[in-house]
Enzyme design. Structure first.
Site, PDB file in Angstrom:
ATOM      1  N   SER A   1     -38.615 -11.182 -23.752  1.00  0.00           N
ATOM      2  CA  SER A   1     -37.178 -11.426 -23.956  1.00  0.00           C
ATOM      3  C   SER A   1     -36.400 -10.113 -24.062  1.00  0.00           C
ATOM      4  CB  SER A   1     -36.938 -12.320 -25.178  1.00  0.00           C
ATOM      5  OG  SER A   1     -37.685 -11.909 -26.299  1.00  0.00           O
TER       6      SER A   1
ATOM      7  N   SER B   1       6.228   2.906  -4.079  1.00  0.00           N
ATOM      8  CA  SER B   1       6.720   3.798  -5.115  1.00  0.00           C
ATOM      9  C   SER B   1       8.135   4.252  -4.819  1.00  0.00           C
ATOM     10  CB  SER B   1       5.791   5.007  -5.269  1.00  0.00           C
ATOM     11  OG  SER B   1       4.534   4.571  -5.751  1.00  0.00           O
TER      12      SER B   1
ATOM     13  N   PRO C   1      -1.526  -0.792  -7.494  1.00  0.00           N
ATOM     14  CA  PRO C   1      -2.088  -0.246  -6.257  1.00  0.00           C
ATOM     15  C   PRO C   1      -2.435  -1.367  -5.297  1.00  0.00           C
ATOM     16  CG  PRO C   1      -3.715  -0.219  -8.001  1.00  0.00           C
ATOM     17  CD  PRO C   1      -2.451  -0.701  -8.614  1.00  0.00           C
ATOM     18  N   GLY C   2      -2.484  -1.052  -4.007  1.00  0.00           N
ATOM     19  CA  GLY C   2      -2.641  -2.099  -3.023  1.00  0.00           C
ATOM     20  C   GLY C   2      -4.007  -2.198  -2.374  1.00  0.00           C
ATOM     21  N   HIS C   3      -4.802  -1.132  -2.444  1.00  0.00           N
ATOM     22  CA  HIS C   3      -6.082  -1.168  -1.732  1.00  0.00           C
ATOM     23  C   HIS C   3      -7.010  -2.232  -2.293  1.00  0.00           C
ATOM     24  CE1 HIS C   3      -5.637   3.259  -0.243  1.00  0.00           C
ATOM     25  NE2 HIS C   3      -4.651   2.483   0.089  1.00  0.00           N
TER      26      HIS C   3
ATOM     27  N   MET D   1      13.398  -0.654   7.332  1.00  0.00           N
ATOM     28  CA  MET D   1      14.227  -1.190   8.415  1.00  0.00           C
ATOM     29  C   MET D   1      14.939  -0.065   9.155  1.00  0.00           C
ATOM     30  SD  MET D   1      13.866  -4.456   8.719  1.00  0.00           S
ATOM     31  CE  MET D   1      15.223  -4.864   9.815  1.00  0.00           C
TER      32      MET D   1
ATOM     33  N   SER E   1       0.847  -1.187   0.000  1.00  0.00           N
ATOM     34  CA  SER E   1       0.000   0.000   0.000  1.00  0.00           C
ATOM     35  C   SER E   1       0.883   1.237   0.000  1.00  0.00           C
ATOM     36  CB  SER E   1      -0.918  -0.030   1.210  1.00  0.00           C
ATOM     37  OG  SER E   1      -1.844  -1.065   1.008  1.00  0.00           O
ATOM     38  N   VAL E   2       0.239   2.372  -0.180  1.00  0.00           N
ATOM     39  CA  VAL E   2       0.967   3.634  -0.251  1.00  0.00           C
ATOM     40  C   VAL E   2       1.981   3.768   0.876  1.00  0.00           C
ATOM     41  CG1 VAL E   2       0.535   6.037  -0.873  1.00  0.00           C
ATOM     42  CG2 VAL E   2      -1.411   4.477  -0.505  1.00  0.00           C
TER      43      VAL E   2
END
Lengths: 301, 639
Positions: free
Chosen positions: B550, B46, B120-122, B175, B40-41
């Protein structure tokens, strides 16, 4: 193991064949630049030994370099393909030129001209030589890019593109722009030209040419008489060793001073250079960050 | 950290300057790895990609200058360079500060060329992630070291595994912000390993990194002396590629295009999905099963001695056998199967939900068929992997369903072959790509139920009745006059000694279809059954008249495809809504307007008029009798 160029080539050929199998009336937009040259070469390979089963279309602005016009005819003949040339009649009538009309020049000759040509001939799929590495908004465009009947592109409403499955279905009047070399980088293009001995416009190689400085940029005086007429004065012409990284209209395409006269030297210079490729073109900068994206929504390639 | 002079990019630059020919010779041999980055952001995705581009010298000075200026203006890193700005492309995204589409980035190192799908991760962008994952050999799953394994980590991992990505890198990012804490890192890795095993991920490569500070990106970082594994870039440069693995599988070539430049040459063109092919190899054409031998592998640069998975080729065969676009050329001794009923995982990608029973275009390789999807067996909660009951699949939903195709499909399970097991579904009306599918297996039913041949065929039935069977399909709004006109037509045909049968919508709902209501799915099933009955009657030699609203084009089209060319005659009983409502023979419009009748066509349920009906009758200008005469004249022109 396949090399990256073999895989890119295979992907592009797959795309070209897929369009021919699924579209009713495809055409290849041919801009005479190095990317077009590679795309045309791939088309020849895709359908060999038959000639590519579609025509070439050049949307002409009348302001291209003379060397470009010369190669255009030769390349079409060499591929055994029909060459269609379109010049926007309205732009011609109003004498639209890059000096007096600024961005309108690109809009009238190229954006509007392209739409007119596609509508006139009824093409439902048009190959273009755009690459995703050229510019940020292109990085997100699909390989099969769907356009409405008015040629608009909606970046938020693109069709998902999975694996190598392309959805070419559309209604009457709608069309698709197809980018077979989407995943190629500038270096790939150069390398492929070198490996396949593809003929490109000599302007890509350095030579001594007549130049003039305009608005801080270095340009080539390809047709001095015409320049004089449009500028209302004779530009100061100086002979310099120059070449072009990208080719468009001669008054809009900035030259770089260079001694790179062979393909290897050009590649070397390209790799060591410190400015990105589209820098030489005015079009990306005329409306800030989102300029190319906006042009594409309006129908520019 | 890396000492200047040992970084491979510097050596590259020197080589370019000193010996361009040698550099190019080396570059030509590089392979290509496609990978996807998921996160995610906030995970710094990015930033990581920007860092990879930066470290591999893919950023030019003018871009760098613009980047520095942008970083100060809209960046989120204070005065430092915000690498994320390099990769967030579209204007809308820059304003919102998130990545909403799949963007592709390119960079090259000494050993490989890379294409990165930046997704994107969401959860609302599941379809974008699936798109990016479909072409990837490897996935980099980003975790924020401060937060550990989150719901989104599980979702991303599940999707990558589902799409068949064999190499997963768990990049524990930021990290630097936890002081390069080994214990914390190992706890995260253990946590992830437990989860990964549960969903079937056999191996993964964990790497502690900092995209922002550059730790363990191109070279081992001095900040993590306890970490002995590879840095990210060297790992990306050495993992096995999918095309290498595909090469070891049996030969498969989906035929894309038949090249017939002249009478002497017929070449079958396509991208090899798996295996190797050489001149002299015996091959089988699927689904027909005919066999031949490869004579040539034709290219513009001369014939090839062999071609492998990932290459686009043109194959010539020794025999003149029938083979066209959509067929598959395969190793003669080990061909894939063909079937017409399957179970698959579907990933729904459109705002309009799945309609079970509706016919969609299904594209798999170069094959395009009509597929009808059963109601899902279950939907999968992408965050918890729980199986949930579902009647349909909405945007971004993933579920398992069975489906049937109108023609046999040459396939392999997706787990064995992405190219012959992955498909897309296309809505027949909007032409949008609405779903991606992954075939699990074919259903045995399709293989074990064979058609029984009968000696008295449909031609014989028709001949005895001295007529050409037809299905006259009346469609139009309720109250348009379908039943009335159909009745008139049948009377005229009866007088002419034609054998007919009229299937009326209301009557059928009293018997065959009395279990069906008026929801979209039920209406589709209603039409499917009527279509099957009409087809049986046409096989018996009858002229069948059907009077059904129909309302959906897709279902009328489905019935048309059940019948031989020319036997389906669509008759549009064209009555404007206002006129039908004014007539309101059965008082139904009034009820619908009062809200007492739900899903009533024209009021709260759409009617899609035919685009090119064989016959159109305008009931405002014609009486039922005139309309009937017009129809009979059209279908039975006087000799």
């Amino acid at each position: 193991m396949l090399t990256h160029l073999q895989r890119l080539e295979a992907e592009s050929i797959h795309i070209l064949r897929e369009v021919v199998a699924e579209a009713e009336r495809p055409v290849m937009l041919y801009s005479i630049g190095k990317d077009s040259a590679v795309m045309l070469h791939l088309a020849k390979k895709a359908f060999y030994p038959a000639p590519p089963p579609f025509p070439l279309l050049h949307v002409d602005t009348t302001w291209k370099f003379r060397d470009m016009y010369a190669l255009r005819e030769k390349a079409a003949q060499g591929a055994g393909m029909e060459l269609l040339v379109w010049q926007n009649p309205e732009a011609r009538e109003r004498g639209i030129n890059p000096f007096d009309h600024g961005p309108l020049h690109t809009d009238m000759w190229k954006t509007q001209g392209l739409k007119q040509a596609l509508d006139h001939h009824g093409f439902d799929a048009a190959f273009g030589g755009a690459r995703r590495d050229e510019e940020k908004s292109r990085a997100k465009e699909r390989i099969f890019s769907f356009r409405t009947a008015t040629h608009a592109w909606d970046p938020k409403n693109q069709r998902p593109e999975l694996w190598n499955l392309y959805n070419a279905r559309k209604r009457k009047g709608e069309s698709i722009r197809v980018f077979p070399i989407s995943n190629w980088t500038e270096l790939d293009i150069w390398q492929y030209i070198r490996l396949n001995n593809i003929e490109i416009v000599p302007l890509y190689f350095a030579a001594t040419r007549p130049t003039f400085v305009h608005d801080g940029g270095l340009f080539m005086a390809d047709d001095p008489d015409r320049l004089t007429r449009v500028l209302g004065r004779t530009p100061d012409i100086v002979e310099r060793s120059i070449r072009f990284r990208t080719l468009g209209c001669f008054p809009l395409t900035g030259a770089v001073e260079s001694e790179a006269a062979t393909l290897e030297e050009v590649i070397q210079e390209t790799l060591l250079t410190t400015t990105s490729e589209r820098q030489g073109r005015v079009i990306d900068k005329d409306a800030g960050d989102a300029s190319m994206e906006k042009k594409k929504q309006e129908g520019y390639f | 950290m890396t000492a200047p002079g040992t970084d491979p990019t510097y050596r590259t630059e020197a080589l370019i300057a000193e010996d361009i020919e040698a550099y190019l010779a080396g570059h030509e041999k590089k392979s290509l790895l496609r990978f996807i980055t998921c996160g995610s952001v906030d995970d710094g995705k990015s930033t990581l990609i920007g860092r990879l581009l930066y470290d591999s010298k893919m950023i030019f000075e003018d871009q760098l200058a613009a980047l520095e200026a942008d970083s100060k203006r809209v960046g989120t890193q204070g005065q430092a360079i915000d690498f994320a700005l390099l990769v967030d492309g579209l204007a809308a995204e820059r304003e919102q500060g998130i990545t909403i589409d799949v963007a592709y980035r390119f960079f090259t190192t000494e050993r490989r060329k890379f294409i990165v799908a930046d997704c994107p991760g969401h959860e609302q962008y599941t379809r974008n992630m699936v798109t990016g994952a479909s072409t990837a050999d490897l996935a980099v799953i980003l975790i924020d070291a401060r937060k550990g394994v989150l719901v989104q980590t599980r979702r991303h991992s599940y999707l990558c595994h589902l799409l068949g990505i064999r190499h997963i890198v768990l990049a524990v990012n930021k990290m630097d912000l936890i002081g390069y804490d080994q214990a914390r890192y190992e706890a995260i890795v253990a946590d992830y390993a437990a989860f990964a095993e549960g969903i079937g991920i056999e191996t993964f490569t964990p790497i502690p990194i900092s995209g922002f500070a550059g730790d363990n990106i191109t070279a081992p970082s001095l900040n993590t002396p306890w970490y002995c594994g590879p840095a990210l870039m060297p790992h990306l440069e050495t993992v096995e590629l999918d095309t290498t693995a595909d090469r070891a599988r049996p030969f498969r070539l989906p035929v894309q295009w038949v090249n017939r430049p002249n009478l002497d040459l017929r070449g079958f063109s396509g991208l090899i999905a798996s295996g190797v092919v050489r001149p002299g190899d015996p091959v089988r054409v699927l689904p027909s099963g005919r066999t031949s031998t490869v004579t040539r592998l034709l290219t513009m640069d001369g014939d090839l001695d062999a071609a492998t998975a990932g290459q686009s080729v043109t194959v010539c065969l020794a025999d003149e056998i029938d083979c066209s676009r959509g067929d598959v050329l395969a190793a003669a001794g080990d061909p894939p199967q063909a079937a017409d009923q399957f179970e698959a995982t579907l990933i729904w990608m459109d705002d309009e939900a799945l309609i079970p029973g509706r016919g969609y275009w299904l594209k798999l390789g170069a094959q395009t068929v009509t597929a009808t999807i059963q109601p899902p067996k279950h939907q999968i909660n992408v965050n918890t992997m729980e199986k949930l009951a579902a009647k349909t699949l909405e945007l971004n939903a993933i579920g398992v369903a069975q489906f049937a195709t109108d023609r046999p499909l040459v396939f392999e399970p997706y787990a064995d072959n992405r190219a012959l097991g992955g498909f897309i579904l296309i809505d027949k009306l909007t032409n949008r790509t609405v779903a991606a599918g992954l075939i699990h297996f074919s259903l045995r039913r399709a293989q074990n139920i064979h058609r029984q041949a009968t000696d008295i065929g449909r031609e014989a039935h028709a001949r005895l009745k001295n007529q050409t069977p037809k299905v006259l399909w009346f469609t139009g709004l309720s109250g348009a006059g379908k039943s009335t006109i159909a009745n008139e037509v049948e009377k005229l045909l009866h007088l002419m000694n034609r054998h007919t049968f009229l299937l009326d919508g209301d009557n059928v709902r009293h018997g065959l279809n009395k279990d069906l209501g008026f929801t979209e799915a039920d209406r589709i099933e209603n039409i499917r059954r009527v279509g099957e009955v009409a087809k049986l009657m046409a096989d018996a030699g009858l002229i069948v008249l059907t009077a059904f609203i129909s309302p959906f084009r897709a279902e009328r089209e489905m019935v048309r495809r059940m019948l031989p060319e020319g036997e389906f005659v669509e008759i549009f009983v064209d009555t404007p809504l206002a006129e039908a409502e004014a007539r309101d023979v059965k008082g139904l419009y009034a009820k619908a307007r009062r809200g007492e009748l739900k899903n009533f066509t024209g009021i709260d349920s759409p009617y899609e008029p035919p685009e090119a009906p064989e016959i159109r009758v305008n009931t405002v200008e014609m009486t039922p009798r005139q309309a009937a005469e017009h129809i009979v004249r059209t279908i039975l022109p006087l000799p």
